[in-house]
Design an enzyme around this catalytic site. Structure first.
Site, PDB file in Angstrom:
ATOM      1  N   ASP A   8     -38.069  68.797  51.745  1.00  0.00           N
ATOM      2  CA  ASP A   8     -36.834  68.670  50.710  1.00  0.00           C
ATOM      3  C   ASP A   8     -37.430  67.636  51.848  1.00  0.00           C
ATOM      4  OD1 ASP A   8     -34.384  68.636  50.138  1.00  0.00           O
ATOM      5  OD2 ASP A   8     -33.821  68.937  52.123  1.00  0.00           O
ATOM      6  N   GLY A   9     -35.483  66.061  50.707  1.00  0.00           N
ATOM      7  CA  GLY A   9     -35.920  64.851  50.884  1.00  0.00           C
ATOM      8  C   GLY A   9     -33.984  64.755  51.621  1.00  0.00           C
ATOM      9  N   GLU A  51     -37.857  63.704  48.550  1.00  0.00           N
ATOM     10  CA  GLU A  51     -38.783  64.682  47.454  1.00  0.00           C
ATOM     11  C   GLU A  51     -39.665  64.880  47.276  1.00  0.00           C
ATOM     12  OE1 GLU A  51     -36.663  67.641  47.878  1.00  0.00           O
ATOM     13  OE2 GLU A  51     -34.556  67.272  47.937  1.00  0.00           O
ATOM     14  N   ASP A  73     -36.387  72.338  46.386  1.00  0.00           N
ATOM     15  CA  ASP A  73     -34.647  72.637  45.821  1.00  0.00           C
ATOM     16  C   ASP A  73     -35.158  71.185  45.471  1.00  0.00           C
ATOM     17  OD1 ASP A  73     -34.673  70.072  47.945  1.00  0.00           O
ATOM     18  OD2 ASP A  73     -32.719  71.347  49.508  1.00  0.00           O
ATOM     19  N   HIS A 128     -29.562  74.352  50.290  1.00  0.00           N
ATOM     20  CA  HIS A 128     -28.602  74.326  51.205  1.00  0.00           C
ATOM     21  C   HIS A 128     -27.550  76.081  51.681  1.00  0.00           C
ATOM     22  CE1 HIS A 128     -28.664  69.969  52.114  1.00  0.00           C
ATOM     23  NE2 HIS A 128     -28.615  70.070  50.491  1.00  0.00           N
ATOM     24  N   ASP A 138     -34.158  70.259  55.302  1.00  0.00           N
ATOM     25  CA  ASP A 138     -32.918  69.402  55.803  1.00  0.00           C
ATOM     26  C   ASP A 138     -33.140  68.752  57.248  1.00  0.00           C
ATOM     27  OD1 ASP A 138     -31.494  68.430  53.999  1.00  0.00           O
ATOM     28  OD2 ASP A 138     -30.038  69.357  55.373  1.00  0.00           O
TER      29      ASP A 138
END
Length: 162
Positions: A8-9, A51, A73, A128, A138
């Site tokens: 994740d970024g 990301e 994501d 999320h 995250d």
């Protein structure tokens, strides 16, 4: 060797301070599960750059060819491979179908180099949505962005916002 990676970024402001997080899991033949977490923060960057950096950092840490299931994501990252966007960009000299320059070409090239020795399958996961490993990525990304240390994103170009 089979490795499962979650990435994740995050960017605060886009552009703004940003960070990435990655969780790598490998189960040894003995049955022991090994987990490695990676994160890093940057002074000024974009969400899409982070990301990409999460995926790059995770792949670059692998020290031998692996079969990788990579969960992200980011539809930007996943669709670039699963919908073959990246192949079109390369054929057009790093231009989009609309003939505009592809954003983040430095990181796309680095990602292609990082994945070259591996068999990578990209899997999109809804962000999320309570997925434990995605939520952990995250946390790693936002903590890196918020708490530093923050490094300079050498490839970030002011005004080149995703």
């Amino acid at each position: 060797m089979n490795v499962t990676i979650y990435t994740d970024g995050a960017a605060r402001g886009n552009p703004g301070p940003g960070g990435y997080g990655a969780v790598l899991r490998y189960t040894a033949p003995s049955g022991k599960v090994h987990v490695l977490e990676l994160s890093r923060g940057y002074e000024r960057t974009t969400n899409n750059r982070m990301e990409l950096m999460a995926v790059i950092a995770a792949l670059e840490v692998l020290n031998r060819p692996c079969t990788v299931e990579l969960h992200s994501d980011s539809q930007y990252v996943v669709n670039a491979f699963n919908k073959h966007w990246i192949e079109g960009w390369q054929k057009r000299g790093w231009k989009t179908a609309a003939k505009k320059p592809v954003k983040n070409p430095d990181l796309w090239r680095r990602l292609l180099a990082a994945k070259q020795q591996h068999q990578v399958t990209f899997v999109w996961v809804k962000g999320h949505a309570g997925h434990t490993s995605n939520e952990r990525c995250d946390q790693l990304a936002t903590s890196a962005a918020d708490n530093g240390p923050l490094y300079v994103d050498e490839g970030f170009v002011e005004g080149d916002v995703d």
